[in-house]
Design an enzyme around this catalytic site. Structure first.
Site, PDB file in Angstrom:
ATOM      1  N   HIS A 207       0.851  -1.186   0.000  1.00 36.05           N
ATOM      2  CA  HIS A 207       0.000   0.000   0.000  1.00 36.05           C
ATOM      3  C   HIS A 207       0.893   1.243   0.000  1.00 36.05           C
ATOM      4  CE1 HIS A 207      -3.689  -2.289   0.830  1.00 36.05           C
ATOM      5  NE2 HIS A 207      -2.919  -3.045   1.586  1.00 36.05           N
TER       6      HIS A 207
ATOM      7  N   ASP B 268     -11.935   0.856  -1.018  1.00 38.29           N
ATOM      8  CA  ASP B 268     -11.942   0.795   0.445  1.00 38.29           C
ATOM      9  C   ASP B 268     -13.272   0.195   0.891  1.00 38.29           C
ATOM     10  OD1 ASP B 268     -12.071   1.350   3.219  1.00 38.29           O
ATOM     11  OD2 ASP B 268     -10.781   3.103   2.968  1.00 38.29           O
TER      12      ASP B 268
ATOM     13  N   GLU C  67      -8.820 -12.032   6.560  1.00 38.64           N
ATOM     14  CA  GLU C  67      -7.986 -11.363   7.569  1.00 38.64           C
ATOM     15  C   GLU C  67      -8.560 -11.567   8.960  1.00 38.64           C
ATOM     16  OE1 GLU C  67      -6.012  -7.471   6.403  1.00 38.64           O
ATOM     17  OE2 GLU C  67      -7.753  -7.464   5.071  1.00 38.64           O
TER      18      GLU C  67
ATOM     19  N   PRO D 190      -7.859   5.942  -4.620  1.00 41.43           N
ATOM     20  CA  PRO D 190      -7.966   7.342  -5.064  1.00 41.43           C
ATOM     21  C   PRO D 190      -8.813   8.133  -4.071  1.00 41.43           C
ATOM     22  CG  PRO D 190      -8.369   5.829  -6.893  1.00 41.43           C
ATOM     23  CD  PRO D 190      -8.353   5.001  -5.643  1.00 41.43           C
TER      24      PRO D 190
END
Length: 416
Positions: A40, A166, A226, A123
Site C-alpha cells: 500500500h 476501500d 484477515e 484514489p
C-alpha cells in the site's frame, strides 16, 4: 492450517531482528531480484518522512515526541501501528506530499532490489483540501515521473498501479473507482483491489464493481480471510479473484477450497503477526502453502510495520528453514503471478533468471545491471501520451524524465 490469533494475544512487533534471522540470511535476500505484489502506497512511507511532515500537526492520538521515538524503534506493537496510520492519514492531504511519498517508496524498493512492483492505493477525494480522485492520481503519477527523471537506475524497477476499493465505500463509490481503473488501463493501472477494515461492509456491496472490472478485462485482487468471516471468505473463493491477500483465518474446508482453486496468495508475514491475524512467524500459514501452492511474499505496509521485502524473505528463511534454492524459487515464481500480460511476465522472469545467473558466476553484490538495458513497461507522460520505457544512457534518461510509469498503492486501514 494456522488459526487466527486470539484477540487478546501478545502484541506484534515481535523479537529483535537478530532473533528473527541471521545477517547472512538478510544479505542473501537483499541480493535476490524480487517482485512486490502487495504494498500500500501511503503505508510504505519512510519513517523519516513521517517525522518531518508531522511537525506542526495538532491533536491526534500521538504526541510529536512519542512519534519521534516510535519511528526509530526496530519493532512496534499493534497499538503503535494504528497510531502511525492515524498520522499518515492526516499528512496525506497535500498533492506534493503524495508525489513525494510515491517517489520515495519507489526509491526504497529499487534500493532493496525489488525489480517489479504493483503498488496499490485508494484514489482519495478530499474536497476540504482541494483534492479529487483524479488530482490524487495525478500526484501519484508525478511521483513516478520524478523517480524516473532523477534516478540513475531508471529501469531497475518496473512499477504498475492497482486502484483500491476501500471497504468503507458505498457500492456507487466502489463502482466509480472501478470505472477509473478501467479508464486508466494501459496507462500503468493493471488491476483493481478490495481492501480496508476487514470488519466493515458486505461483500455483495462491492461485487458489482469487481464484476465491472472483470468484464472490462481488468484483473482483480481481494483482501480476504484477515478475520474470521467464513461466509464472506467462501463467497470470495466462489468469485475467484486473480489473486488473494492474507487468507489467515480459514477452517479445513476453506483451506481445501483455496488449495483446489490454485489462486496465488499474497502473504505478508510481519503484517499478519503484528496485527495478530496469526500468533507467530513460525505459526504463519505460509508453511501450509509453500511450495505446493502459488505464494508471493509481500510487505503490506513497510513504513508502518518497519520492514522491507528483503526482511520478509529473511524472516521466512529462518522461520521455515528455507534453503537458498527455495528462496530463489520463491522470488522467481512471484513474476508468474503479476498482472502483466503473458509475454511481459515471461520477459520479467527471464531477466530475473539472467540476473541470478550473473550473481552465481561473479558473486556480485549488485547483480541486477541487466535491468538497466531496457524494459517492456509502458509509461504515461504528463501530457497524456505514451512512450516506451527508456533504456540506459543519456537518451534513456531524457526519455525517462518525460515518463510516468503509472503505479502507486495504498496502505492499510485508514491510510489507503
Amino acid at each position: 492450517m494456522a488459526e487466527c490469533a486470539a484477540e487478546g494475544g501478545a502484541a506484534g512487533g515481535g523479537p529483535a531482528a537478530a532473533e528473527l534471522y541471521s545477517e547472512a540470511q538478510l544479505a542473501f535476500c537483499r541480493a535476490l531480484p524480487k517482485v512486490e505484489l502487495h504494498a500500500h502506497l501511503n503505508g510504505s512511507i519512510r519513517e523519516s518522512t513521517i517525522r518531518e511532515l508531522s511537525v506542526g500537526l495538532e491533536g491526534g492520538s500521538i504526541s510529536l515526541l512519542e512519534l519521534q521515538q516510535l519511528t526509530q524503534q526496530a519493532s512496534r506493537t499493534l497499538g503503535e501501528c494504528f497510531k502511525l496510520f492515524d498520522v499518515i492519514h492526516r499528512i496525506t492531504t497535500d498533492h506534493d506530499v503524495i508525489t513525494r511519498i510515491t517517489r520515495e517508496v519507489i526509491e526504497d524498493m529499487a534500493a532493496d532490489n525489488v525489480v517489479y512492483a504493483e503498488l496499490r492505493t485508494t484514489p482519495k477525494a478530499r474536497p476540504e483540501h482541494g483534492m479529487t480522485k483524479e488530482s490524487y492520481l495525478d500526484a501519484v503519477f508525478r511521483g513516478i515521473s520524478e523517480y524516473y527523471s532523477t534516478s540513475r537506475r531508471t529501469q531497475d524497477i518496473q512499477v504498475q498501479l492497482l486502484l483500491s476499493i476501500d471497504r468503507r465505500q458505498s457500492a456507487e463509490e466502489a463502482l466509480d473507482t472501478a470505472r477509473l481503473a478501467v479508464a486508466l488501463r494501459g496507462e500503468g493501472v493493471c488491476g483493481l483491489d478490495l481492501s480496508g477494515n476487514p470488519s466493515v461492509g458486505q461483500w455483495e456491496a462491492w461485487r458489482p464493481a469487481l464484476d465491472y472490472a472483470r468484464r472490462h478485462g481488468l484483473r482483480v485482487t481481494v483482501h480476504a480471510g484477515e478475520v474470521w468471516n467464513p461466509a464472506e471468505t467462501a463467497a470470495v473463493l466462489t468469485w475467484r479473484p486473480d489473486r488473494l491477500g492474507h487468507m489467515c483465518c480459514l477452517d479445513a474446508a476453506l483451506e481445501q477450497r483455496l488449495l483446489e482453486s490454485g489462486i496465488p496468495l499474497e502473504l505478508c508475514l510481519s503484517s499478519n503477526v503484528i496485527t495478530r491475524s496469526v500468533p507467530s512467524y513460525r505459526a504463519h500459514h505460509f508453511a501450509s502453502f509453500f511450495p505446493d501452492h502459488p505464494v508471493a511474499l509481500c510487505t503490506d505496509d513497510s513504513g508502518v510495520f518497519a520492514t522491507s521485502l528483503s526482511r520478509e524473505y529473511a524472516i521466512a528463511a529462518a522461520a521455515f528453514d528455507l534453503s537458498e534454492e527455495q528462496l530463489r524459487t520463491l522470488a522467481l515464481a512471484a513474476a508468474d503471478y503479476t498482472f502483466l500480460e503473458p509475454g511481459e511476465r515471461a520477459a520479467l522472469r527471464e531477466r530475473m533468471e539472467a540476473a541470478l545467473l550473473v550473481e552465481s558466476i561473479d558473486n556480485s553484490t549488485s547483480p541486477f545491471c541487466l535491468f538497466s538495458g531496457g524494459s517492456d513497461s509502458t509509461c504515461r507522460r504528463e501530457d497524456g501520451g505514451e512512450s516506451a520505457g527508456a533504456g540506459g544512457g543519456e537518451a534513456g534518461q531524457q526519455a525517462a524524465s518525460k515518463a510516468a510509469c503509472a503505479a502507486a498503492a495504498p496502505s492499510m486501514g485508514n491510510t489507503q
